[in-house]
Design an enzyme around this catalytic site. Structure first.
Site, PDB file in Angstrom:
ATOM      1  CD  GLU A 171      55.190  41.784  28.837  1.00  0.00           C
ATOM      2  OE1 GLU A 171      55.966  41.976  29.791  1.00  0.00           O
ATOM      3  OE2 GLU A 171      54.568  40.721  28.687  1.00  0.00           O
ATOM      4  CG  ASP A 187      45.124  44.938  42.482  1.00  0.00           C
ATOM      5  OD1 ASP A 187      45.280  43.914  41.792  1.00  0.00           O
ATOM      6  OD2 ASP A 187      44.001  45.362  42.838  1.00  0.00           O
ATOM      7  CG  ASP A 225      40.652  42.048  44.765  1.00  0.00           C
ATOM      8  OD1 ASP A 225      39.449  42.002  45.069  1.00  0.00           O
ATOM      9  OD2 ASP A 225      41.152  41.368  43.856  1.00  0.00           O
TER      10      ASP A 225
END
Lengths: 435, 508
Positions: free
Chosen positions: A46, A111, A113
């Site tokens: 996807e 991730d 951040d």
């Protein structure tokens, strides 16, 4: 040197150029096909696109590299996310009997951040970053890369600068892609040391015995701590920030014994270590890593600009600055515009500078520069098959831009995976006595 | 897959090898003939064991001393294999270790047939079997543990002595309670980290190159995960093959009702018939009735009426505590007459059903009082009904108010509400018993309203001479012949009365 007629166009103009001539489609396809070992691996992947005006479309899937290129050139996504490999083609998910369309595999991702560190950095906040706080990312990468390789035995890690304020890690080993939700969450929790949100003052609590993983991480943090926290962040520089540090200590700290290693320890607690970790240890979002179907920004996607207003302001500023300061001044001022999400070379990690990462306007502009030595080759190559010619042209194209060195990092990553796949197949055929 | 009870070849001497360890993974189904009696007995006894595992697990911290003690007691009384060697001292007249292991083996597979049908049943079964396994594995000696791992092909390599030495410091600091000496002495297993997620998640283990270094005593967690996976897969497969088994009429009734079977005394034998007078009922309702019956009695007194569901549940209960047919008729008539029903109408409409309850009408079945299971699972009350189980069917707020009215302490109410939240309705009622009788431990496992009454009267030293049929409640009997009667009667009756429950189990 940029010519004086160069006009910084906005994304609707730059992106088509980027996707036609610079985006490294063949390497990208090679990556996501993983050697073609699993059938339909690429076809069942996807993708999601964020289009102009913030239109978000999910369940995009493509059957070939060519189709991927054509669609991206047609839709011109502002942002590209990669999701999971499903049981069926995502673009046909509505036609599948409900309950049978399932996410099967995906890379293990992390991730980091910078906004998650706002409570411990003084130089910037929110989406801003600077060279002083970038060290936090360096520390995070070193700690996590070591742990994922040495503790968990993973080999194929792709670290990517997200384009604005953080980094992503894509763990691409076979075993990693097959991990269950429970396993992903267990890995993420193993790697987490910072617990607590706004309400929690003391976010790191260590007790005896200290796990080898924590010790390894501490040695990385200790290497950077003095320069980063004391000098650059200046955490002892103002009463306010000193108070913040003291808030992490118990009140009777002065009466504590200092042991032979100069670490402050009482009753099995390690306050100095805890402080260092609280200021520097990587802060992960476990939810990003947990889900098999979680979508994460793709490498080589751009980070879209925040809006028209910023564009007009920066456009005006750019014109002014360029006239006054020339190219260098403009580049410096554009640090907040659309950077490409590029792979990071860990061998050069200490010198990685997020502000040097090319913006889309820069590489488009570099593309337009007249080519000195390659003019003759064009005619010969153009007679070949159109797709090949297109690719060849593209390869020549990005090589002329600042994107080149980052695509090289990606190439090396892909080669390492190919080598290891070959090694595995040889091993397997040896075991089966297939000669 | 092969099922017990069918005509299969009998395996001779290899039977001894089959049961050479007291614990097993139940990988291979049993391959012999057994009688239907044994089939039922084994199934019911294992069910009792698993229910005890569940109850003890809620009442005590798992694997604490008390938990272990209680489970040990259950084990011995139900004749399941503990940790002795095969061929150890044969208890005179008791079951041999070999027979216990055989029962363990066969009963597990029978229950698989009953519990594979829905997601909820599977989940319950896996949870109890896992707790049971964890307890039994924990009780093994170190040698037996290693034996078990080897016999079951758990291909976890042990860490070599040299490797242990080079990693000694790391191993000591990564697992709690290890010292230099124990690291040297104990075996460590190298397990892929995906098989040891709980230890990885909490960072309680040393990780290197994707392998977790598990000390011997922690290996049970790993083994349990393996057990759960295997059992889960097996149940899914069993469910697919089930139609073939269900077509066997000998097995079908037992299997379809086993999962909600009441496995205790059925209170149809009136030991106390005639020993209660109607005047005592009001007082008894406050002292010795479970909440559901107290509720029904109060509703009857207030409204002078109860609907059919309430009449059945309460009427049969009253029969169980010893009311005769005449007393019952008098009781119901006097109450209904105070309401909108006159004596003639009562005799025409309601008396018939009271006599029916006592087996004096129609097909003359002497109906047994409802067990907690039946009250909880079937015929939920709607507007205007007062039957059902208050812990299950009442809104928690209303339940709380009612308990407050009955003078239960706030902390007690909280404990009850917690249990209700966890869907442990019978344990909530047991807690209610403990609070209203001022005891710490009810001393029995509640699964029948009449049991509540009997135990309460026992505790209060009540005016009824209740014969202490200790053997009849919750403990299995040594003599299998005796066992079949209540369970056969139960399953027959269950089959007739619980027709609607079949549909409960037919949907996924």
């Amino acid at each position: 040197m940029p010519t004086s007629d160069y006009d910084p166009a906005c994304l609707p103009d730059l992106l088509p150029l980027y996707y036609r001539r610079l985006f490294p489609f063949s390497q990208y396809y090679r990556w996501l096909s993983y050697g073609g070992v699993s059938k339909n691996y690429f076809q069942n992947r996807e993708f999601s696109f964020t289009l102009k005006d913030d239109i978000y479309v999910r369940y995009q899937s493509f059957t070939t590299q060519n189709e991927l290129e054509k669609e991206m050139q047609k839709m011109v996504p502002y942002k590209i996310d990669i999701g999971a490999v499903y049981s069926h083609r995502p673009s046909q998910h509505n036609a599948v009997k409900s309950g049978t369309f399932q996410a099967l595999e995906k890379e293990l991702v992390f991730d980091i951040d910078m906004t998650d560190y706002d409570d411990v950095r003084r130089c910037c906040s929110a989406a801003d970053i600077c060279s002083k706080c970038w060290t936090l990312m360096t520390i995070a990468i070193r700690i996590l890369d070591r742990a994922l390789r040495e503790d968990f035995g993973f080999h194929h890690l792709l670290w990517v600068y997200s384009g604005r304020r953080g980094v992503h890690c894509w763990v691409c080993d076979d075993a990693a892609r097959k991990l269950s939700v429970a396993a992903r969450s267990a890995v993420a929790e193993y790697l987490s040391l910072i617990k607590g949100g706004e309400e929690t003052v003391r976010k790191v609590v260590l007790s005896d015995p200290i796990h080898p993983f924590i010790n390894h991480s501490l040695s990385v943090v200790e290497r950077y701590f003095c320069q980063y926290a004391i000098v650059e962040q200046d955490i002892l520089g103002s009463k306010e920030s000193v108070d913040k540090v003291l808030a992490l200590l118990p009140e009777d700290i002065l009466s504590f014994p200092v042991n032979a290693n100069y670490s402050i320890k009482k009753g099995g607690q390690y306050f100095d270590k805890e402080i260092m970790l609280q200021y520097c240890y990587p802060r992960l979002d476990v939810n990003v890593s947990k889900g098999v179907n979680h979508l994460l920004k793709s490498p080589f996607s751009i980070h879209p600009k925040t809006g028209e207003k910023e564009y007009y302001q920066s456009n005006l500023l750019y014109t002014l600055l360029f006239k006054r300061l020339g190219a260098v001044g403009c580049l410096f001022f554009f640090f907040s515009s659309s950077r490409i999400s590029v792979p990071i070379d860990l061998k050069e990690l200490n010198t990685f500078d997020p502000f040097e990462v090319p913006t889309i306007s820069l590489i488009c502009e570099e593309l337009e520069r007249p080519r000195a030595d390659e003019a003759e080759d064009d005619d010969v190559k153009d007679k070949e098959n159109e797709q090949e010619a297109g690719e060849r042209r593209r390869i020549r194209d990005y090589k002329r831009t600042s994107l080149a060195k980052y695509v090289k990092v990606f190439d090396r990553f892909l080669e390492a995976m190919a080598r290891s796949r070959k090694g595995e197949m040889l091993q397997k055929s040896d075991l089966q006595k297939d000669f | 897959m092969q099922f017990p009870g069918r005509r299969k070849k009998v395996i001779g001497s290899s039977q001894n090898d089959l049961y050479d360890h007291c614990l097993q993974f139940y990988g291979q189904p049993p391959l012999e003939n057994i009688s239907l009696t044994e089939f039922e007995t084994f199934a019911v006894e294992r069910l009792k064991l698993l229910k005890s595992v569940e109850n003890i697990g809620v009442s005590y911290v798992k694997n604490s001393e008390q938990y272990v003690k209680k489970l040990d007691a259950e084990f011995s009384s139900l004749n399941f294999p503990l940790r002795t060697e095969l061929g150890d001292r044969r208890v005179q007249g008791g079951t041999s270790e070999y027979e216990k292991r055989r029962k363990d083996h066969i009963s597990h597979f029978i229950l698989r047939l009953a519990y594979c049908q829905t997601e909820d049943l599977r989940r319950w079964f896996i949870q109890q079997e896992m707790d049971l396994f964890r307890y039994r594995f924990g009780e093994l000696t170190s040698k037996h543990k290693t034996d078990f791992l080897h016999k079951n092909n758990l291909k976890y390599e042990t860490v070599s002595a040299e490797e242990k030495k080079s990693l000694k410091d790391k191993l000591i600091t990564s697992s709690y309670g290890l010292s230099g000496i124990t690291v040297e002495e104990y075996d460590f297993y190298k397990v892929p980290f995906q098989d040891a997620l709980d230890l990885v998640r909490t960072r309680k283990v040393y990780l290197l190159a994707g392998n977790a270094y598990i000390p011997h005593h922690e290996i049970v967690t790993i083994v349990l995960n393996d057990f759960r996976t295997r059992l889960s897969k097996a149940l899914a497969m069993t469910a697919r093959s089930l139609p073939a088994v269900q077509s066997d009429e000998r097995l079908q009734p037992l299997l379809s009702h086993l999962s909600h079977a009441y496995v205790g005394q059925d209170y149809s034998i009136q030991k106390n018939m005639g020993k209660i007078s109607l005047e005592q009922i009001d007082a008894l309702s406050g002292k010795s009735f479970p909440l559901c019956m107290r509720h029904l009695h109060k509703a009857l007194r207030e409204n002078h009426h109860l609907r059919h569901g309430g009449r059945m549940q309460y009427g049969l209960f009253l029969k169980g505590i010893g009311l005769t047919l005449d007393q019952a008729l008098q009781f119901w008539r006097s109450e209904f007459v105070k309401g909108k029903v006159d004596a003639d109408k009562f005799d025409k409409a309601y008396a018939y059903s009271v006599r029916h309850m006592f087996g004096k009408e129609g097909k003359r079945t002497d109906y047994t009082p409802y067990s907690c299971m039946k009250v909880i699972l079937s015929n939920p009350p709607s507007q205007g009904d007062y039957h059902g189980c208050p812990f299950r069917h009442s809104d928690p707020e209303l339940l709380k108010q009612k308990l407050q009215n009955y003078k239960v302490s706030p902390s007690g109410i909280n404990q009850i509400l917690e249990l209700v939240k966890g869907m442990h309705y019978q344990l909530a009622c047991q807690k209610y018993f403990e609070l209203t009788h001022n005891v710490e431990d009810a001393g029995f496992s509640l699964n029948h309203p009449n049991q509540y009454f009997t135990e309460s009267q026992k505790l209060l030293g009540g005016g009824l001479e209740i014969k202490k049929e200790v053997d009849m409640s919750q403990r299995s009997q040594e003599n299998p012949a005796n066992m079949t009667r209540p369970s056969q009667a139960n399953s027959k009756q269950a089959h007739e009365e619980m027709g609607d429950l079949d549909s409960f189990f037919q949907d996924e």
